[in-house]
Design a protein around this motif. Structure first.
Motif, PDB file in Angstrom:
ATOM      1  N   UNK A  91       0.832  -1.214   0.000  1.00 39.96           N
ATOM      2  CA  UNK A  91       0.000   0.000   0.000  1.00 39.96           C
ATOM      3  C   UNK A  91       0.864   1.260   0.000  1.00 39.96           C
ATOM      4  N   UNK A  92       2.180   1.102   0.012  1.00 40.66           N
ATOM      5  CA  UNK A  92       3.071   2.261  -0.081  1.00 40.66           C
ATOM      6  C   UNK A  92       3.050   2.819  -1.493  1.00 40.66           C
ATOM      7  N   UNK A  93       2.960   4.129  -1.609  1.00 43.45           N
ATOM      8  CA  UNK A  93       3.011   4.774  -2.922  1.00 43.45           C
ATOM      9  C   UNK A  93       4.438   4.690  -3.476  1.00 43.45           C
ATOM     10  N   UNK A  94       4.621   4.846  -4.775  1.00 42.84           N
ATOM     11  CA  UNK A  94       5.972   4.744  -5.347  1.00 42.84           C
ATOM     12  C   UNK A  94       6.988   5.653  -4.659  1.00 42.84           C
ATOM     13  N   UNK A 115       4.949   4.859 -13.365  1.00 46.25           N
ATOM     14  CA  UNK A 115       3.640   5.436 -13.665  1.00 46.25           C
ATOM     15  C   UNK A 115       2.515   4.478 -13.311  1.00 46.25           C
ATOM     16  N   UNK A 116       2.855   3.180 -13.269  1.00 44.21           N
ATOM     17  CA  UNK A 116       1.885   2.158 -12.870  1.00 44.21           C
ATOM     18  C   UNK A 116       2.169   1.649 -11.464  1.00 44.21           C
ATOM     19  N   UNK A 137      -4.928   4.375 -14.169  1.00 47.34           N
ATOM     20  CA  UNK A 137      -4.466   3.572 -13.039  1.00 47.34           C
ATOM     21  C   UNK A 137      -4.658   4.389 -11.772  1.00 47.34           C
ATOM     22  N   UNK A 138      -5.313   3.793 -10.774  1.00 45.37           N
ATOM     23  CA  UNK A 138      -5.540   4.463  -9.493  1.00 45.37           C
ATOM     24  C   UNK A 138      -4.968   3.609  -8.380  1.00 45.37           C
TER      25      UNK A 138
END
Length: 400
Positions: free
Chosen positions: A45-48, A66-67, A99-100
């Motif tokens: 669940x960590x964002x990039x 980006x994904x 993509x969300x």
């Protein structure tokens, strides 16, 4: 489940920073099947940006940021870490338009292709299986997640992936998923030849490719329409099935078996069209062409074999295997014995083996444009046993 050092460390680092992290996908499938685990993919669940911050002391690669995908190198091991995500509105039955990122592991798993590839694992929590993937693995079933038509509409390459997994693992594609393959098969026209070839390669190198080729022939006809020829001749269809069944898992042999029955009267033309359409590599084209050229070659003597070996672009044993698959009367033992005699006796069948070289001819005053013709003439005479591969005798022959 035992994880690699890099995989376990990645999960622990993400957990230490307050993020959820799970192993997902093929690694778990292979573990449950008792197969070697090679690649580890982690979902979190960590964002990039958070992933990169967590691993600021390690080398990271933005392979698909980006994904939501970041690769991390830990002790020379590359671990791919991807943020939980959902996908919407697919372009050309392949790529998501939107993509969300999400906080839900289950939502992330919903976007995956098959139940057997959507099982998650955490060292403390164990296996997490939202869609019955473990059951399907135990019962050898390929089943799409949710509505299979939606899954194949999102990514048409999944149609071939289903066939490939079925072939590689010996699994059965469950009826709803199988029916959807045919319903959605024209979506494959949107997929690049390179991606189709990649899946075809894996299918054709699998043990039971013959069964899948004929059960799903209509699907293969989307990109090899020449296969429709076989439908008009039941005997020909049975012949191809038997040949594929007998063949070793060799890509050039199996493609040659299929291609040579598509349209025999114009074999060469059709073969080139099929191979160009599917973007065969140059090496594979040469190998398949060599096999196809052997169809009308009668290996009844060492001379015939040596003439064929001059331009042979594949191991001659593969040629023998191919001939045996398509021709029940082919005497493989006799032909192999003749071939081994040629090799053991170091009999000449290439220009490199000649006792004379182009430089020798230059020294005799011959011009470059004539040298190749003379050398090939000498080679033909040597192969036909009309001239010994001896420098002195060859020089006498030239001066005659």
């Amino acid at each position: 489940m035992e994880l690699s050092k890099g995989c376990l460390q990645s999960i622990e680092i993400l957990n230490h920073h307050g993020y959820k992290a799970y192993l997902v996908g093929g690694a778990i499938r292979n573990y449950l099947l008792g197969k070697p685990v090679q690649d580890y993919d982690i979902t979190t669940d960590a964002l990039p940006i958070n992933i990169k911050e967590c691993f600021k002391n390690y080398k990271t690669i933005d392979i698909g940021i980006q994904h939501g995908t970041v690769a991390v190198l830990i002790d020379h091991e590359q671990i791919e870490i991807t943020t939980f995500r959902t996908e919407k509105e697919y372009i050309n039955h392949r790529h998501p338009k939107e993509v969300s990122f999400t906080r839900s592991l289950q939502e992330d798993c919903l976007r995956r292709d098959f139940t057997i590839n959507a099982i998650c694992y955490h060292p403390k929590e164990g296996f997490i299986d939202f869609f019955g993937g473990e059951f399907d693995i135990k019962n050898k079933i390929i089943k799409a997640i949710g509505n299979p038509i939606d899954r194949f509409d999102e990514d048409a390459l999944r149609i071939l992936r289903a066939i490939r997994f079925s072939t590689q693992l010996g699994f059965v594609i469950e009826p709803n998923t199988s029916n959807a393959l045919f319903t959605c098969m024209d979506y494959l026209k949107s997929i690049s030849s390179e991606r189709i070839m990649d899946e075809l390669t894996k299918i054709f190198l699998s043990p039971s490719c013959a069964n899948q080729c004929f059960e799903y022939q209509d699907i293969f006809e989307v990109f090899i329409p020449e296969l429709k020829e076989i439908n008009f001749y039941p005997q020909k269809k049975n012949h191809v099935y038997d040949a594929l069944t007998k063949s070793h898992p060799s890509l050039p042999i199996r493609f040659a078996i299929l291609i040579h029955q598509c349209n025999e009267p114009d074999l060469s033309c059709n073969a080139q069209q099929i191979m160009n359409r599917l973007k065969f590599s140059r090496t594979l084209k040469l190998q398949v062409n060599t096999l196809l050229s052997s169809i009308r070659t009668n290996f009844d003597s060492k001379i015939a074999i040596k003439q064929f070996l001059q331009n042979c672009k594949i191991d001659f044993m593969h040629v023998c295997d191919f001939k045996q698959c398509i021709d029940s009367s082919f005497n493989i033992d006799t032909i192999q014995q003749l071939y081994y005699e040629i090799i053991d006796n170091q009999e000449c069948y290439t220009l490199k083996q000649l006792a004379i070289t182009g430089q020798d001819l230059k020294n005799l005053g011959y011009k470059d444009k004539n040298i190749s013709l003379i050398l090939n003439d000498i080679l033909n005479e040597v192969i036909k046993d009309k001239l010994n591969n001896n420098k002195e005798e060859i020089l006498k022959y030239i001066k005659m």
